[in-house]
Design a protein around this motif. Structure first.
Motif, PDB file in Angstrom:
ATOM      1  N   VAL A 103      23.574   7.469 -25.869  1.00 54.98           N
ATOM      2  CA  VAL A 103      24.588   6.744 -26.643  1.00 54.98           C
ATOM      3  C   VAL A 103      25.514   5.979 -25.702  1.00 54.98           C
ATOM      4  CG1 VAL A 103      26.629   7.038 -28.120  1.00 54.98           C
ATOM      5  CG2 VAL A 103      24.509   8.230 -28.674  1.00 54.98           C
ATOM      6  N   LYS A 104      25.907   6.614 -24.598  1.00 51.57           N
ATOM      7  CA  LYS A 104      26.769   5.931 -23.620  1.00 51.57           C
ATOM      8  C   LYS A 104      26.052   4.719 -23.035  1.00 51.57           C
ATOM      9  CE  LYS A 104      28.548   8.580 -20.459  1.00 51.57           C
ATOM     10  NZ  LYS A 104      28.914   9.681 -19.576  1.00 51.57           N
ATOM     11  N   ARG A 105      24.761   4.881 -22.714  1.00 52.93           N
ATOM     12  CA  ARG A 105      24.001   3.768 -22.169  1.00 52.93           C
ATOM     13  C   ARG A 105      23.913   2.646 -23.196  1.00 52.93           C
ATOM     14  NH1 ARG A 105      19.668   1.323 -22.687  1.00 52.93           N
ATOM     15  NH2 ARG A 105      18.714   2.731 -24.165  1.00 52.93           N
ATOM     16  N   PHE A 106      23.623   2.992 -24.432  1.00 46.34           N
ATOM     17  CA  PHE A 106      23.531   2.003 -25.506  1.00 46.34           C
ATOM     18  C   PHE A 106      24.881   1.326 -25.718  1.00 46.34           C
ATOM     19  CE2 PHE A 106      23.854   0.915 -30.047  1.00 46.34           C
ATOM     20  CZ  PHE A 106      22.820  -0.014 -30.121  1.00 46.34           C
ATOM     21  N   SER A 107      25.952   2.115 -25.670  1.00 45.30           N
ATOM     22  CA  SER A 107      27.294   1.573 -25.862  1.00 45.30           C
ATOM     23  C   SER A 107      27.625   0.582 -24.750  1.00 45.30           C
ATOM     24  CB  SER A 107      28.319   2.708 -25.884  1.00 45.30           C
ATOM     25  OG  SER A 107      29.614   2.201 -26.030  1.00 45.30           O
ATOM     26  N   SER A 108      27.264   0.899 -23.517  1.00 44.55           N
ATOM     27  CA  SER A 108      27.507  -0.022 -22.395  1.00 44.55           C
ATOM     28  C   SER A 108      26.726  -1.318 -22.591  1.00 44.55           C
ATOM     29  CB  SER A 108      27.104   0.621 -21.069  1.00 44.55           C
ATOM     30  OG  SER A 108      27.912   1.731 -20.801  1.00 44.55           O
ATOM     31  N   GLU A 109      25.480  -1.183 -23.023  1.00 44.22           N
ATOM     32  CA  GLU A 109      24.650  -2.368 -23.277  1.00 44.22           C
ATOM     33  C   GLU A 109      25.247  -3.207 -24.403  1.00 44.22           C
ATOM     34  OE1 GLU A 109      21.496  -5.000 -22.697  1.00 44.22           O
ATOM     35  OE2 GLU A 109      22.224  -3.367 -21.448  1.00 44.22           O
ATOM     36  N   LEU A 110      25.724  -2.551 -25.436  1.00 52.30           N
ATOM     37  CA  LEU A 110      26.350  -3.242 -26.563  1.00 52.30           C
ATOM     38  C   LEU A 110      27.625  -3.949 -26.116  1.00 52.30           C
ATOM     39  CD1 LEU A 110      26.010  -3.759 -29.578  1.00 52.30           C
ATOM     40  CD2 LEU A 110      27.316  -1.675 -30.005  1.00 52.30           C
ATOM     41  N   ASP A 111      28.420  -3.278 -25.281  1.00 54.24           N
ATOM     42  CA  ASP A 111      29.639  -3.901 -24.743  1.00 54.24           C
ATOM     43  C   ASP A 111      29.291  -5.161 -23.951  1.00 54.24           C
ATOM     44  OD1 ASP A 111      31.226  -1.942 -25.848  1.00 54.24           O
ATOM     45  OD2 ASP A 111      31.499  -0.828 -23.967  1.00 54.24           O
ATOM     46  N   ARG A 112      28.242  -5.084 -23.133  1.00 61.68           N
ATOM     47  CA  ARG A 112      27.831  -6.240 -22.338  1.00 61.68           C
ATOM     48  C   ARG A 112      27.414  -7.386 -23.251  1.00 61.68           C
ATOM     49  NH1 ARG A 112      23.541  -8.660 -21.178  1.00 61.68           N
ATOM     50  NH2 ARG A 112      22.133  -7.123 -22.047  1.00 61.68           N
ATOM     51  N   MET A 113      26.649  -7.076 -24.294  1.00 61.49           N
ATOM     52  CA  MET A 113      26.195  -8.115 -25.221  1.00 61.49           C
ATOM     53  C   MET A 113      27.374  -8.739 -25.968  1.00 61.49           C
ATOM     54  SD  MET A 113      22.783  -6.176 -26.651  1.00 61.49           S
ATOM     55  CE  MET A 113      22.492  -7.302 -27.975  1.00 61.49           C
ATOM     56  N   MET A 114      28.344  -7.928 -26.363  1.00 61.56           N
ATOM     57  CA  MET A 114      29.520  -8.443 -27.056  1.00 61.56           C
ATOM     58  C   MET A 114      30.315  -9.363 -26.143  1.00 61.56           C
ATOM     59  SD  MET A 114      29.486  -7.351 -30.147  1.00 61.56           S
ATOM     60  CE  MET A 114      31.137  -7.530 -30.757  1.00 61.56           C
ATOM     61  N   LEU A 115      30.420  -9.000 -24.878  1.00 56.33           N
ATOM     62  CA  LEU A 115      31.124  -9.841 -23.914  1.00 56.33           C
ATOM     63  C   LEU A 115      30.413 -11.181 -23.764  1.00 56.33           C
ATOM     64  CD1 LEU A 115      33.454 -10.018 -21.916  1.00 56.33           C
ATOM     65  CD2 LEU A 115      31.946  -9.043 -20.189  1.00 56.33           C
ATOM     66  N   GLU A 116      29.089 -11.156 -23.691  1.00 53.65           N
ATOM     67  CA  GLU A 116      28.321 -12.392 -23.604  1.00 53.65           C
ATOM     68  C   GLU A 116      28.526 -13.247 -24.849  1.00 53.65           C
ATOM     69  OE1 GLU A 116      24.210 -11.563 -22.827  1.00 53.65           O
ATOM     70  OE2 GLU A 116      24.653 -10.630 -20.881  1.00 53.65           O
ATOM     71  N   MET A 117      28.568 -12.616 -26.002  1.00 56.62           N
ATOM     72  CA  MET A 117      28.782 -13.363 -27.252  1.00 56.62           C
ATOM     73  C   MET A 117      30.168 -13.991 -27.278  1.00 56.62           C
ATOM     74  SD  MET A 117      26.936 -10.970 -30.117  1.00 56.62           S
ATOM     75  CE  MET A 117      27.658 -11.874 -31.464  1.00 56.62           C
ATOM     76  N   ASN A 118      31.156 -13.268 -26.782  1.00 54.20           N
ATOM     77  CA  ASN A 118      32.524 -13.792 -26.755  1.00 54.20           C
ATOM     78  C   ASN A 118      32.651 -14.963 -25.791  1.00 54.20           C
ATOM     79  OD1 ASN A 118      33.517 -12.027 -28.655  1.00 54.20           O
ATOM     80  ND2 ASN A 118      34.202 -10.519 -27.158  1.00 54.20           N
ATOM     81  N   ASN A 119      31.840 -14.950 -24.749  1.00 48.58           N
ATOM     82  CA  ASN A 119      31.885 -16.033 -23.760  1.00 48.58           C
ATOM     83  C   ASN A 119      30.956 -17.187 -24.119  1.00 48.58           C
ATOM     84  OD1 ASN A 119      33.748 -14.649 -22.193  1.00 48.58           O
ATOM     85  ND2 ASN A 119      32.165 -13.619 -20.999  1.00 48.58           N
ATOM     86  N   PHE A 120      30.244 -17.054 -25.205  1.00 51.13           N
ATOM     87  CA  PHE A 120      29.288 -18.081 -25.628  1.00 51.13           C
ATOM     88  C   PHE A 120      30.036 -19.350 -26.057  1.00 51.13           C
ATOM     89  CE2 PHE A 120      26.799 -20.096 -29.052  1.00 51.13           C
ATOM     90  CZ  PHE A 120      25.691 -20.489 -28.294  1.00 51.13           C
ATOM     91  N   ASP A 121      29.604 -20.478 -25.525  1.00 50.23           N
ATOM     92  CA  ASP A 121      30.197 -21.766 -25.878  1.00 50.23           C
ATOM     93  C   ASP A 121      29.118 -22.653 -26.453  1.00 50.23           C
ATOM     94  OD1 ASP A 121      31.580 -24.120 -26.091  1.00 50.23           O
ATOM     95  OD2 ASP A 121      32.096 -24.273 -23.973  1.00 50.23           O
ATOM     96  N   PRO A 122      29.141 -22.896 -27.777  1.00 45.09           N
ATOM     97  CA  PRO A 122      28.097 -23.707 -28.396  1.00 45.09           C
ATOM     98  C   PRO A 122      28.087 -25.148 -27.892  1.00 45.09           C
ATOM     99  CG  PRO A 122      29.794 -23.125 -30.003  1.00 45.09           C
ATOM    100  CD  PRO A 122      30.101 -22.413 -28.724  1.00 45.09           C
ATOM    101  N   HIS A 123      29.223 -25.638 -27.386  1.00 40.47           N
ATOM    102  CA  HIS A 123      29.294 -27.012 -26.854  1.00 40.47           C
ATOM    103  C   HIS A 123      28.439 -27.180 -25.623  1.00 40.47           C
ATOM    104  CE1 HIS A 123      32.346 -27.937 -29.790  1.00 40.47           C
ATOM    105  NE2 HIS A 123      33.099 -26.916 -29.358  1.00 40.47           N
ATOM    106  N   LYS A 124      28.257 -26.105 -24.856  1.00 47.40           N
ATOM    107  CA  LYS A 124      27.427 -26.186 -23.663  1.00 47.40           C
ATOM    108  C   LYS A 124      25.961 -26.440 -24.049  1.00 47.40           C
ATOM    109  CE  LYS A 124      30.087 -23.376 -20.438  1.00 47.40           C
ATOM    110  NZ  LYS A 124      30.108 -22.187 -19.602  1.00 47.40           N
ATOM    111  N   LEU A 125      25.534 -25.953 -25.187  1.00 48.78           N
ATOM    112  CA  LEU A 125      24.161 -26.174 -25.633  1.00 48.78           C
ATOM    113  C   LEU A 125      23.911 -27.657 -25.884  1.00 48.78           C
ATOM    114  CD1 LEU A 125      23.460 -23.252 -28.118  1.00 48.78           C
ATOM    115  CD2 LEU A 125      22.496 -23.581 -25.854  1.00 48.78           C
ATOM    116  N   LYS A 126      24.890 -28.335 -26.465  1.00 54.99           N
ATOM    117  CA  LYS A 126      24.752 -29.775 -26.773  1.00 54.99           C
ATOM    118  C   LYS A 126      24.703 -30.592 -25.493  1.00 54.99           C
ATOM    119  CE  LYS A 126      26.930 -29.531 -31.280  1.00 54.99           C
ATOM    120  NZ  LYS A 126      28.040 -29.915 -32.097  1.00 54.99           N
ATOM    121  N   GLN A 127      25.405 -30.151 -24.481  1.00 53.03           N
ATOM    122  CA  GLN A 127      25.462 -30.911 -23.230  1.00 53.03           C
ATOM    123  C   GLN A 127      24.157 -30.788 -22.459  1.00 53.03           C
ATOM    124  OE1 GLN A 127      28.892 -29.311 -21.267  1.00 53.03           O
ATOM    125  NE2 GLN A 127      30.327 -30.331 -22.635  1.00 53.03           N
ATOM    126  N   GLU A 128      23.421 -29.693 -22.658  1.00 50.32           N
ATOM    127  CA  GLU A 128      22.192 -29.467 -21.889  1.00 50.32           C
ATOM    128  C   GLU A 128      21.066 -30.185 -22.495  1.00 50.32           C
ATOM    129  OE1 GLU A 128      21.575 -25.263 -21.648  1.00 50.32           O
ATOM    130  OE2 GLU A 128      23.417 -24.963 -20.590  1.00 50.32           O
TER     131      GLU A 128
END
Length: 128
Positions: A103-128
Motif C-alpha cells: 500500500v505504501k509503494r502504491f501510495s508513493s506511485e500514486l503521489d508521483r502520478m498526481m504530481l505529474e498531473m498537476n504539472n501537466f501543461d496542455p499548452h505544451k502539447l500544442k507547441q510540440e
C-alpha cells in the motif's frame, strides 16, 4: 498420587492458566472483561490464570473460555498447538506488514502520478 504425577498435574494447571492469560491478552481483553463475559468472578479468573491448584478450572468452563477467546480448546491444554498458533499469528503479522508495504509503494506511485498531473501543461502539447 506419586510426587512425579503431582508435579505434572501442577505444571499442567499452571500452563493452562498461562495459556488463558496469553490468549486473553492477545485478544486485548482485561481479566474483568473476560470474567464478565464468562459470568465468573474476576478473582476466580485471576486464580485460574496464576495456576493456583486450589481453584482448578472445570472442563465446561475451559470450553466457555476457549469460545470467549475464539480459540480451539486444544490451544489451552496442548503446548505444541499453542506454538503452532503463535507461528500462525506471526505469519499473519508478516502478511499484514507485506500488505502495508505494498500500500505504501502504491501510495508513493500514486503521489508521483498526481504530481505529474498537476504539472501537466496542455499548452505544451500544442507547441510540440
Amino acid at each position: 498420587m506419586k510426587d512425579e504425577n503431582i508435579n505434572d498435574y501442577i505444571n499442567e494447571v499452571q500452563m493452562i492458566g498461562l495459556r488463558i492469560a496469553y490468549f486473553r491478552k492477545l485478544n486485548g481483553m482485561t481479566q474483568r472483561e473476560l470474567a464478565d463475559q464468562l459470568g465468573i468472578n474476576k478473582n476466580y479468573l485471576s486464580h485460574i490464570e496464576s495456576g493456583s491448584t486450589d481453584k482448578v478450572v472445570s472442563l465446561p468452563l475451559l470450553i466457555r473460555i476457549s469460545k470467549a477467546l475464539n480459540i480451539e480448546l486444544a490451544l489451552l491444554v496442548d503446548i505444541e498447538d499453542m506454538k503452532s498458533a503463535k507461528n500462525g499469528v506471526l505469519r499473519q503479522m508478516e502478511e499484514v506488514k507485506a500488505m502495508f508495504d505494498e500500500v505504501k509503494r502504491f501510495s508513493s506511485e500514486l503521489d508521483r502520478m498526481m504530481l505529474e498531473m498537476n504539472n501537466f501543461d496542455p499548452h505544451k502539447l500544442k507547441q510540440e
